[in-house]
Design a protein around this motif. Structure first.
Motif, PDB file in Angstrom:
ATOM      1  N   ILE A   1       0.860  -1.176   0.000  1.00 21.34           N
ATOM      2  CA  ILE A   1       0.000   0.000   0.000  1.00 21.34           C
ATOM      3  C   ILE A   1       0.898   1.227   0.000  1.00 21.34           C
ATOM      4  CG2 ILE A   1      -1.707   1.329   1.312  1.00 21.34           C
ATOM      5  CD1 ILE A   1      -2.779  -1.290   2.420  1.00 21.34           C
ATOM      6  N   GLU A   2       0.877   1.943  -1.101  1.00 20.02           N
ATOM      7  CA  GLU A   2       1.707   3.140  -1.256  1.00 20.02           C
ATOM      8  C   GLU A   2       0.818   4.380  -1.184  1.00 20.02           C
ATOM      9  OE1 GLU A   2       5.022   3.721  -1.871  1.00 20.02           O
ATOM     10  OE2 GLU A   2       5.679   1.626  -1.765  1.00 20.02           O
ATOM     11  N   GLY A   3       0.908   5.114  -0.068  1.00 24.52           N
ATOM     12  CA  GLY A   3       0.148   6.339   0.090  1.00 24.52           C
ATOM     13  C   GLY A   3       1.051   7.556   0.032  1.00 24.52           C
ATOM     14  N   HIS A   4       0.479   8.720   0.307  1.00 24.04           N
ATOM     15  CA  HIS A   4       1.264   9.959   0.268  1.00 24.04           C
ATOM     16  C   HIS A   4       2.204  10.041   1.463  1.00 24.04           C
ATOM     17  CE1 HIS A   4       2.441  14.061  -0.234  1.00 24.04           C
ATOM     18  NE2 HIS A   4       1.906  14.417   0.914  1.00 24.04           N
ATOM     19  N   ASN A   5       3.416  10.436   1.174  1.00 20.15           N
ATOM     20  CA  ASN A   5       4.446  10.645   2.186  1.00 20.15           C
ATOM     21  C   ASN A   5       5.218  11.898   1.788  1.00 20.15           C
ATOM     22  OD1 ASN A   5       7.004  10.569   3.546  1.00 20.15           O
ATOM     23  ND2 ASN A   5       6.701   8.399   3.973  1.00 20.15           N
ATOM     24  N   ASP A   6       5.331  12.853   2.702  1.00 26.01           N
ATOM     25  CA  ASP A   6       5.993  14.123   2.371  1.00 26.01           C
ATOM     26  C   ASP A   6       7.435  13.939   1.897  1.00 26.01           C
ATOM     27  OD1 ASP A   6       3.808  15.715   2.913  1.00 26.01           O
ATOM     28  OD2 ASP A   6       4.336  15.974   5.032  1.00 26.01           O
ATOM     29  N   SER A   7       8.032  12.800   2.224  1.00 27.18           N
ATOM     30  CA  SER A   7       9.432  12.566   1.860  1.00 27.18           C
ATOM     31  C   SER A   7       9.605  12.092   0.423  1.00 27.18           C
ATOM     32  CB  SER A   7      10.054  11.534   2.808  1.00 27.18           C
ATOM     33  OG  SER A   7       9.995  11.973   4.151  1.00 27.18           O
ATOM     34  N   TYR A   8       8.490  11.684  -0.231  1.00 27.01           N
ATOM     35  CA  TYR A   8       8.574  11.119  -1.574  1.00 27.01           C
ATOM     36  C   TYR A   8       7.549  11.789  -2.482  1.00 27.01           C
ATOM     37  CZ  TYR A   8      10.857   7.546   1.241  1.00 27.01           C
ATOM     38  OH  TYR A   8      11.676   6.908   2.130  1.00 27.01           O
ATOM     39  N   PRO A   9       7.795  11.786  -3.782  1.00 26.68           N
ATOM     40  CA  PRO A   9       6.845  12.414  -4.706  1.00 26.68           C
ATOM     41  C   PRO A   9       5.517  11.666  -4.748  1.00 26.68           C
ATOM     42  CG  PRO A   9       8.556  11.236  -5.916  1.00 26.68           C
ATOM     43  CD  PRO A   9       8.977  11.238  -4.483  1.00 26.68           C
ATOM     44  N   SER A  10       4.448  12.403  -4.944  1.00 26.95           N
ATOM     45  CA  SER A  10       3.120  11.799  -5.006  1.00 26.95           C
ATOM     46  C   SER A  10       2.665  11.668  -6.456  1.00 26.95           C
ATOM     47  CB  SER A  10       2.129  12.645  -4.197  1.00 26.95           C
ATOM     48  OG  SER A  10       2.129  13.991  -4.630  1.00 26.95           O
ATOM     49  N   LYS A  11       1.567  10.982  -6.663  1.00 22.59           N
ATOM     50  CA  LYS A  11       1.016  10.834  -8.012  1.00 22.59           C
ATOM     51  C   LYS A  11       0.733  12.214  -8.623  1.00 22.59           C
ATOM     52  CE  LYS A  11      -2.720   8.479  -7.244  1.00 22.59           C
ATOM     53  NZ  LYS A  11      -3.912   7.595  -7.399  1.00 22.59           N
ATOM     54  N   PRO A  12       0.977  12.367  -9.908  1.00 24.59           N
ATOM     55  CA  PRO A  12       1.211  11.333 -10.928  1.00 24.59           C
ATOM     56  C   PRO A  12       2.661  10.870 -11.106  1.00 24.59           C
ATOM     57  CG  PRO A  12       1.019  13.461 -11.984  1.00 24.59           C
ATOM     58  CD  PRO A  12       0.743  13.696 -10.519  1.00 24.59           C
ATOM     59  N   ASP A  13       3.540  11.231 -10.183  1.00 28.66           N
ATOM     60  CA  ASP A  13       4.879  10.660 -10.219  1.00 28.66           C
ATOM     61  C   ASP A  13       4.756   9.143 -10.045  1.00 28.66           C
ATOM     62  OD1 ASP A  13       7.550   9.727  -8.864  1.00 28.66           O
ATOM     63  OD2 ASP A  13       7.984  11.708  -9.689  1.00 28.66           O
ATOM     64  N   PRO A  14       5.544   8.359 -10.775  1.00 30.06           N
ATOM     65  CA  PRO A  14       5.415   6.903 -10.717  1.00 30.06           C
ATOM     66  C   PRO A  14       6.134   6.247  -9.543  1.00 30.06           C
ATOM     67  CG  PRO A  14       7.111   7.474 -12.291  1.00 30.06           C
ATOM     68  CD  PRO A  14       6.518   8.788 -11.811  1.00 30.06           C
ATOM     69  N   TYR A  15       6.590   7.034  -8.591  1.00 26.71           N
ATOM     70  CA  TYR A  15       7.382   6.493  -7.477  1.00 26.71           C
ATOM     71  C   TYR A  15       6.686   5.304  -6.812  1.00 26.71           C
ATOM     72  CZ  TYR A  15       9.748   6.206  -2.960  1.00 26.71           C
ATOM     73  OH  TYR A  15      10.406   5.754  -1.846  1.00 26.71           O
ATOM     74  N   GLY A  16       5.429   5.480  -6.418  1.00 24.27           N
ATOM     75  CA  GLY A  16       4.703   4.419  -5.725  1.00 24.27           C
ATOM     76  C   GLY A  16       4.490   3.203  -6.600  1.00 24.27           C
ATOM     77  N   VAL A  17       4.123   3.421  -7.857  1.00 23.89           N
ATOM     78  CA  VAL A  17       3.924   2.309  -8.786  1.00 23.89           C
ATOM     79  C   VAL A  17       5.223   1.542  -8.991  1.00 23.89           C
ATOM     80  CG1 VAL A  17       3.383   1.692 -11.179  1.00 23.89           C
ATOM     81  CG2 VAL A  17       1.989   3.386  -9.980  1.00 23.89           C
ATOM     82  N   ASN A  18       6.313   2.261  -9.163  1.00 26.05           N
ATOM     83  CA  ASN A  18       7.607   1.599  -9.352  1.00 26.05           C
ATOM     84  C   ASN A  18       7.945   0.693  -8.171  1.00 26.05           C
ATOM     85  OD1 ASN A  18       7.924   2.959 -11.761  1.00 26.05           O
ATOM     86  ND2 ASN A  18       9.248   4.554 -10.922  1.00 26.05           N
ATOM     87  N   ASN A  19       7.682   1.173  -6.966  1.00 21.88           N
ATOM     88  CA  ASN A  19       7.942   0.356  -5.777  1.00 21.88           C
ATOM     89  C   ASN A  19       7.099  -0.915  -5.771  1.00 21.88           C
ATOM     90  OD1 ASN A  19       9.813   2.130  -4.730  1.00 21.88           O
ATOM     91  ND2 ASN A  19       8.392   3.113  -3.307  1.00 21.88           N
TER      92      ASN A  19
END
Length: 215
Positions: free
Chosen positions: A132-150
């Protein structure tokens, strides 16, 4: 064949806007800002909490106002029972069917992670999400693919084997930025123009249509 289904949360798995409207309007009234109707909130959704708050405030969106409204809203929202935040009809049943077929399931949302985990634990006890990848101030949020990549890395699948399922332009751009297919649902908070976007491989009106993607 698709092996990983990554779901957006608000407007895709959960109908959550009513509790958001109540808590934001309570906050706006408290500070003397104009309140919004449900329909006026819909175009504000999709981003992270700071982006949503900025859009909700409109012309009053100074850094100071965004911060105080955000923090007050979160206080109201976190302490509320969220009785109006419920899974869309058939969501739980379809997730279970996909799980039984051996499909890996995950969530990627701009909602804060602890809020996602709270609602998932309450409503989807029989579903085993791999991440479960939610918003975290330390990482970019959607539409950045950071969460999907993980999530794709954690699942150990190729990009061709993953599909992103969402309801709005934010989800389309997230999938596109990650290089994976996208399916758009019509029952959420997306706009009509989102449904006309040429990137999604399919636009569906019913949860049961998802099953065909994994046969």
């Amino acid at each position: 064949m698709k092996k990983l289904a990554i779901f957006d949360f608000d407007g895709t798995l959960f109908d959550s806007i009513c509790d958001v409207v109540l808590c934001y309007n309570r906050t706006l009234e408290m500070y003397g800002f104009p309140t919004l109707t449900r329909d006026e909130y819909i175009p504000c959704l999709g981003g992270n909490i700071d982006e949503i708050t900025s859009l909700v405030l409109g012309d009053n969106a100074s850094p100071e106002n965004i911060e105080k409204v955000k923090e007050t809203y979160l206080g109201f929202y976190n302490s509320s029972p969220k009785n109006l935040t419920v899974p869309f009809p058939d969501a739980s049943q379809i997730l279970y069917k996909l799980q039984e077929k051996g499909i890996l399931l995950a969530i990627n949302s701009n909602r804060l992670t602890y809020s996602l985990e709270e609602l998932v634990e309450k409503n989807f006890k029989d579903i085993d999400f791999i991440g479960i990848e939610g918003h975290n101030d330390s990482y970019p949020s959607k539409p950045d693919p950071y969460g999907v990549n993980n999530l794709v890395k954690k699942a150990g699948v190729s990009l061709d084997e993953a599909v992103y399922i969402g309801d709005s332009i934010t989800d389309i751009l997230t999938a596109k930025n990650a290089g994976i297919d996208c399916v758009l649902v019509t029952w959420g908070y997306g706009l009509e123009k989102d449904m006309q976007n040429d990137y999604p491989i399919k636009v569906i009106d019913d949860f049961f249509e998802l099953i065909d993607l994994f046969d």
